[in-house]
Design a protein around this motif. Sequence first.
Motif, PDB file in Angstrom:
ATOM      1  N   ALA A 108       0.810  -4.835   8.547  1.00  0.00           N
ATOM      2  CA  ALA A 108       1.318  -4.433   7.238  1.00  0.00           C
ATOM      3  C   ALA A 108       1.881  -5.621   6.475  1.00  0.00           C
ATOM      4  O   ALA A 108       1.613  -5.797   5.278  1.00  0.00           O
ATOM      5  N   LEU A 143      -0.880  -7.832   5.268  1.00  0.00           N
ATOM      6  CA  LEU A 143      -1.549  -7.193   4.136  1.00  0.00           C
ATOM      7  C   LEU A 143      -0.758  -7.394   2.851  1.00  0.00           C
ATOM      8  O   LEU A 143      -1.324  -7.679   1.790  1.00  0.00           O
ATOM      9  N   ALA A 201      -5.634  -2.797   7.066  1.00  0.00           N
ATOM     10  CA  ALA A 201      -5.220  -1.416   6.832  1.00  0.00           C
ATOM     11  C   ALA A 201      -5.538  -0.532   8.028  1.00  0.00           C
ATOM     12  O   ALA A 201      -4.698   0.259   8.476  1.00  0.00           O
ATOM     13  N   PRO A 234       0.821  -1.210   0.000  1.00  0.00           N
ATOM     14  CA  PRO A 234       0.000   0.000   0.000  1.00  0.00           C
ATOM     15  C   PRO A 234       0.857   1.262   0.000  1.00  0.00           C
ATOM     16  O   PRO A 234       1.965   1.279   0.538  1.00  0.00           O
ATOM     17  N   SER A 258      -1.932  -9.682  -0.424  1.00  0.00           N
ATOM     18  CA  SER A 258      -2.054  -9.003  -1.710  1.00  0.00           C
ATOM     19  C   SER A 258      -1.294  -9.721  -2.818  1.00  0.00           C
ATOM     20  O   SER A 258      -1.521  -9.439  -3.999  1.00  0.00           O
ATOM     21  N   SER A 264      -8.538  -3.836  -0.170  1.00  0.00           N
ATOM     22  CA  SER A 264      -7.766  -4.348   0.964  1.00  0.00           C
ATOM     23  C   SER A 264      -6.867  -3.287   1.577  1.00  0.00           C
ATOM     24  O   SER A 264      -6.509  -3.386   2.757  1.00  0.00           O
ATOM     25  N   THR A 265      -6.506  -2.258   0.805  1.00  0.00           N
ATOM     26  CA  THR A 265      -5.605  -1.225   1.324  1.00  0.00           C
ATOM     27  C   THR A 265      -6.310   0.101   1.588  1.00  0.00           C
ATOM     28  O   THR A 265      -5.665   1.065   1.985  1.00  0.00           O
ATOM     29  N   THR A 320     -10.593  -8.575   5.855  1.00  0.00           N
ATOM     30  CA  THR A 320     -10.000  -7.911   4.694  1.00  0.00           C
ATOM     31  C   THR A 320     -10.213  -8.731   3.428  1.00  0.00           C
ATOM     32  O   THR A 320     -10.615  -8.199   2.389  1.00  0.00           O
ATOM     33  N   SER A 328       4.839   3.646  -5.970  1.00  0.00           N
ATOM     34  CA  SER A 328       3.645   2.924  -5.529  1.00  0.00           C
ATOM     35  C   SER A 328       2.677   2.657  -6.672  1.00  0.00           C
ATOM     36  O   SER A 328       1.997   1.627  -6.693  1.00  0.00           O
TER      37      SER A 328
END
Length: 518
Positions: free
Chosen positions: A495, A498, A476, A111, A502, A458-459, A322, A139
């Motif tokens: 984090a 996550l 998140a 993210p 992803s 998800s983020t 999530t 990003s």
Amino acid sequence: MAVRSPAGPPPGARGTASVPLLVAGLVVAAACLVPLGYVVWSATDQPPGEAVDFLVRPRIGELLWNTTRLLVAGTLLSVALGVGAAWLVERTDVPGGRLWHGVMCAPLAVPAFVNGYAWVSTTHAVQSFPGAVLVMSLSYYPLVYLPTVAALRRLDPSLEEVAASLGHGPWTSFLRIVLPAISPAVLGGALLVGLHLLAEYGALQLLNYPTLTTAILQQYASAFNGPAATLLAGVLVVFCLLLLGLELALRGRRRRSRVGGGASRAATQVQLGRRAPAAAAGLGVLALLALAVPLVSLGRWLLRGASTSLDLGALATAAGTTVGLAVVGGAIATVAALPVAWLAVRHRGWLSTVIERFTYTASAMPGIVVGLALVTVSIRSVPALYQTVVLLLLGYVVLFLPRAVVSVRSTLELAPPVLDDVARSLGCSGPQATVRVTLPLVAPGLAASVALVSLAVSTELTATLLLSPTGTTTLATGFWQDASAVAYGAAAPYALTLVVLSVPATWLLGRMTLGRSA
């Protein structure tokens, strides 16, 4: 071989859209206009004179300048990185070959706000305009890279071979043949990057780079000045409309669908020769900046953070929430994007263009503005929706529908409408032709749409904090709550989880872009 269609509409685009299709598109567009209506309605609470006085303040001018230069520089750098990396991976003999494809897609799993904090915790030099441009581009460049690779994959290699036979070198062939052919994919990715830059909050707040979006959140959080914040949100909407108009003008009206898959062979790779090590080094530096910095920083938080406390139960609950929200949100957004993309591609006209453009407006506003709009409307009109998962999912769809529309439209543009006409001539009804002919052709785009939206869901941070039912925690929001409390070690597991979750969606997107040759 790709052939430019005549000026008139193709066979599949003749006639007017069916009433159910048009109604579905209008309903989706109306839902996306709710935040804009909220902004306009809230802004009217402030007298015109006071509104003008507020907007002409020097501070607002500074925010406008910061937002504009970040939008321009961040989008251009993302396009340069995305297109350059796609060309090296897909069209050259760079050492490492296709292994680079997965590496270039991987930053999608990190993210932007996690990337921002990783860089800030590494060096405070990034808390500046160049730093903000760098971190945001690292990003978001995959949003340009992925559609560019997909377009290069589908491009008929005979076009480049003809150019080479006429004496054009690789660089001239790329500029005159390849780039115009893949321009819809590049422009679609650039549009997504620009919209994300307009609405980004978490990363820019950590990077201490003030924009209109960070100012809006500050107005809500500290001054509790709703009308002033919505005035700034209105300015963001103007930015969005200008961006949409520019993308529409650059895209043009040329049609790029073709019958058949073109030459059934891979394009001839450009031999880099002595430049090959430099090309590989360039991709390596990009991967190092986009992946190694955030992952190493997160590892440091996890191993050295004095505040580290791992609650496996809470972590597992947040992870399950999530994943569930991401999958369902991605599927709903893709279904909502289908009528919009179908109207835009198969029934081109002023109404279909307006419907498609309306779906982009909400994505240029911060998640908190979209969230407040949905909260206000639900409380006033449908109180039963307040503090429900349904309202949260609606917020995700409104925010991330552009990702789905771009993915579905880019694939649908390459599905020749004449095939539907052939199916009808053989006795299929309109819906049967769609199900048996068109949907299989656009299936990769639908899968990519679900994956792209799922990653975004998800983020997502600000709208989730506002719209989620009481007691609901995602990875998140769990990360942000701990990071905001300077509990960096406690935030690290959220984090890292996550990022890990992803990876499958990122892998799927990478596979989808490889298409038939994967």
